[in-house]
Design a protein around this motif. Structure first.
Motif, PDB file in Angstrom:
ATOM      1  N   ILE A  61       0.840  -1.200   0.000  1.00  0.00           N
ATOM      2  CA  ILE A  61       0.000   0.000   0.000  1.00  0.00           C
ATOM      3  C   ILE A  61       0.876   1.251   0.000  1.00  0.00           C
ATOM      4  N   GLU A  62       0.607   2.170  -0.917  1.00  0.00           N
ATOM      5  CA  GLU A  62       1.267   3.472  -0.931  1.00  0.00           C
ATOM      6  C   GLU A  62       0.267   4.503  -0.432  1.00  0.00           C
ATOM      7  N   LEU A  63       0.602   5.152   0.666  1.00  0.00           N
ATOM      8  CA  LEU A  63      -0.268   6.198   1.203  1.00  0.00           C
ATOM      9  C   LEU A  63       0.026   7.498   0.462  1.00  0.00           C
ATOM     10  N   ILE A  64      -1.010   8.109  -0.076  1.00  0.00           N
ATOM     11  CA  ILE A  64      -0.864   9.346  -0.839  1.00  0.00           C
ATOM     12  C   ILE A  64      -1.440  10.482  -0.013  1.00  0.00           C
ATOM     13  N   SER A  70       1.230  10.397  -6.696  1.00  0.00           N
ATOM     14  CA  SER A  70       1.753   9.061  -6.443  1.00  0.00           C
ATOM     15  C   SER A  70       3.087   8.896  -7.156  1.00  0.00           C
ATOM     16  N   GLN A  71       4.072   8.390  -6.428  1.00  0.00           N
ATOM     17  CA  GLN A  71       5.405   8.201  -7.007  1.00  0.00           C
ATOM     18  C   GLN A  71       5.554   6.846  -7.696  1.00  0.00           C
ATOM     19  N   GLN A  72       4.655   5.943  -7.412  1.00  0.00           N
ATOM     20  CA  GLN A  72       4.720   4.595  -7.967  1.00  0.00           C
ATOM     21  C   GLN A  72       3.629   4.414  -9.016  1.00  0.00           C
ATOM     22  N   GLY A  73       3.798   3.410  -9.825  1.00  0.00           N
ATOM     23  CA  GLY A  73       2.745   3.047 -10.767  1.00  0.00           C
ATOM     24  C   GLY A  73       1.690   2.231 -10.041  1.00  0.00           C
ATOM     25  N   ARG A  78      -8.491   7.621  -4.599  1.00  0.00           N
ATOM     26  CA  ARG A  78      -8.371   8.944  -3.997  1.00  0.00           C
ATOM     27  C   ARG A  78      -9.737   9.585  -3.978  1.00  0.00           C
ATOM     28  N   LEU A  79     -10.083  10.225  -2.878  1.00  0.00           N
ATOM     29  CA  LEU A  79     -11.356  10.943  -2.790  1.00  0.00           C
ATOM     30  C   LEU A  79     -11.241  12.303  -3.468  1.00  0.00           C
ATOM     31  N   LYS A  80     -12.258  12.687  -4.204  1.00  0.00           N
ATOM     32  CA  LYS A  80     -12.303  14.025  -4.792  1.00  0.00           C
ATOM     33  C   LYS A  80     -12.711  15.019  -3.728  1.00  0.00           C
ATOM     34  N   GLU A  81     -12.296  16.251  -3.895  1.00  0.00           N
ATOM     35  CA  GLU A  81     -12.713  17.300  -2.955  1.00  0.00           C
ATOM     36  C   GLU A  81     -14.142  17.682  -3.207  1.00  0.00           C
TER      37      GLU A  81
END
Length: 81
Positions: A61-64, A70-73, A78-81
């Motif tokens: 898991i990559e936390l953004i 995101s630095q990884q592929g 992701r939630l939209k504002e």
């Protein structure tokens, strides 16, 4: 750091329940439950948070963070504002 919704989404992406995440992180099930029930950013013992984040990272898991790229592929959520 990590928010409660991020934690729930990460767990869903991994397909694990709270008990399995507790095992992976070395935390108790009630600790995971409290973290997931938090309002917004999870607050708590730094050691517990690091155990959780390390376990998620090790599981893939990559936390953004807010507004970060995101630095990884790979796929993500992701939630939209």
């Amino acid at each position: 750091m990590i928010s409660a919704p991020q934690l729930r989404a990460a767990r869903a992406l991994l397909g694990v329940d709270q008990r399995k995440l507790a095992e992976l992180s070395g935390l108790s099930v009630p600790t995971i439950q409290r973290m997931e029930a938090s309002d917004g950013v999870i607050r708590g013992n730094v050691d517990s948070l690091m155990k959780l984040i390390n376990a998620l990272n090790h599981a893939g898991i990559e936390l953004i963070g807010e507004g970060a790229v995101s630095q990884q592929g790979g796929r993500g959520v992701r939630l939209k504002e």
